[in-house]
Design a protein around this motif. Structure first.
Motif, PDB file in Angstrom:
ATOM      1  N   GLU A  48       0.830  -1.208   0.000  1.00 52.87           N
ATOM      2  CA  GLU A  48       0.000   0.000   0.000  1.00 52.87           C
ATOM      3  C   GLU A  48       0.863   1.256   0.000  1.00 52.87           C
ATOM      4  O   GLU A  48       0.583   2.209  -0.734  1.00 52.87           O
ATOM      5  N   LYS A  49       1.905   1.267   0.833  1.00 55.08           N
ATOM      6  CA  LYS A  49       2.800   2.428   0.884  1.00 55.08           C
ATOM      7  C   LYS A  49       3.515   2.623  -0.445  1.00 55.08           C
ATOM      8  O   LYS A  49       3.691   3.755  -0.906  1.00 55.08           O
ATOM      9  N   THR A  50       3.921   1.517  -1.074  1.00 56.80           N
ATOM     10  CA  THR A  50       4.575   1.609  -2.377  1.00 56.80           C
ATOM     11  C   THR A  50       3.614   2.167  -3.425  1.00 56.80           C
ATOM     12  O   THR A  50       3.992   3.016  -4.238  1.00 56.80           O
ATOM     13  N   ALA A  51       2.377   1.709  -3.398  1.00 58.22           N
ATOM     14  CA  ALA A  51       1.378   2.203  -4.352  1.00 58.22           C
ATOM     15  C   ALA A  51       1.163   3.709  -4.177  1.00 58.22           C
ATOM     16  O   ALA A  51       1.079   4.456  -5.158  1.00 58.22           O
ATOM     17  N   ILE A  52       1.098   4.169  -2.932  1.00 61.31           N
ATOM     18  CA  ILE A  52       0.920   5.600  -2.663  1.00 61.31           C
ATOM     19  C   ILE A  52       2.129   6.382  -3.153  1.00 61.31           C
ATOM     20  O   ILE A  52       2.002   7.420  -3.805  1.00 61.31           O
ATOM     21  N   ARG A  53       3.328   5.872  -2.859  1.00 59.30           N
ATOM     22  CA  ARG A  53       4.556   6.552  -3.262  1.00 59.30           C
ATOM     23  C   ARG A  53       4.658   6.651  -4.787  1.00 59.30           C
ATOM     24  O   ARG A  53       4.985   7.703  -5.342  1.00 59.30           O
ATOM     25  N   VAL A  54       4.341   5.559  -5.479  1.00 59.82           N
ATOM     26  CA  VAL A  54       4.411   5.552  -6.944  1.00 59.82           C
ATOM     27  C   VAL A  54       3.356   6.483  -7.543  1.00 59.82           C
ATOM     28  O   VAL A  54       3.616   7.188  -8.522  1.00 59.82           O
ATOM     29  N   ALA A  55       2.166   6.525  -6.939  1.00 66.84           N
ATOM     30  CA  ALA A  55       1.129   7.431  -7.432  1.00 66.84           C
ATOM     31  C   ALA A  55       1.568   8.883  -7.302  1.00 66.84           C
ATOM     32  O   ALA A  55       1.364   9.691  -8.222  1.00 66.84           O
ATOM     33  N   LYS A  56       2.205   9.221  -6.184  1.00 71.14           N
ATOM     34  CA  LYS A  56       2.704  10.585  -6.002  1.00 71.14           C
ATOM     35  C   LYS A  56       3.815  10.891  -7.007  1.00 71.14           C
ATOM     36  O   LYS A  56       3.869  11.995  -7.559  1.00 71.14           O
ATOM     37  N   LEU A  57       4.686   9.915  -7.248  1.00 66.77           N
ATOM     38  CA  LEU A  57       5.758  10.096  -8.224  1.00 66.77           C
ATOM     39  C   LEU A  57       5.182  10.351  -9.617  1.00 66.77           C
ATOM     40  O   LEU A  57       5.624  11.261 -10.326  1.00 66.77           O
ATOM     41  N   ARG A  58       4.189   9.561  -9.990  1.00 66.47           N
ATOM     42  CA  ARG A  58       3.561   9.732 -11.312  1.00 66.47           C
ATOM     43  C   ARG A  58       2.882  11.089 -11.427  1.00 66.47           C
ATOM     44  O   ARG A  58       2.936  11.723 -12.484  1.00 66.47           O
ATOM     45  N   GLU A  59       2.243  11.548 -10.353  1.00 66.17           N
ATOM     46  CA  GLU A  59       1.590  12.860 -10.367  1.00 66.17           C
ATOM     47  C   GLU A  59       2.623  13.976 -10.530  1.00 66.17           C
ATOM     48  O   GLU A  59       2.415  14.923 -11.289  1.00 66.17           O
TER      49      GLU A  59
END
Length: 93
Positions: A41-52
């Protein structure tokens, strides 16, 4: 500080102060299964922020590129007018 720590997600007992290292007892928060899920879950959040951030950066770059293209077009037009004036002034002499 409690002597027994439980998983924050499922409530399973994960550490006992008497049978584990003090620092690992302080640090541990989740059981193995919940830790894997939490990491995902933390990785998914981090990657989503990176993509944004990347999307915003690309949007800014595209705007800047469009402004540069407009400026180049204006400068090319200005150069053409200057060339025409120079040719006309040479012809008048």
């Amino acid at each position: 500080m409690t002597d027994i720590k439980r998983c924050k997600r499922c409530g399973k007992i994960i550490s006992d102060i008497n049978s584990s290292d003090w620092y690992s007892h302080i640090r541990i928060q989740y059981c193995d299964a919940c830790r894997k899920q939490s990491d995902r879950e933390k990785t998914a959040i981090r990657v989503a922020k990176l993509r944004e951030r990347k999307r915003q950066k690309d949007k800014f770059r595209d705007k800047e590129l469009e402004l540069m293209r407009e400026r180049v077009a204006i400068l090319e037009e200005e150069n053409e007018l200057i060339r025409q004036r120079i040719i006309k002034s040479r012809e008048d002499k």
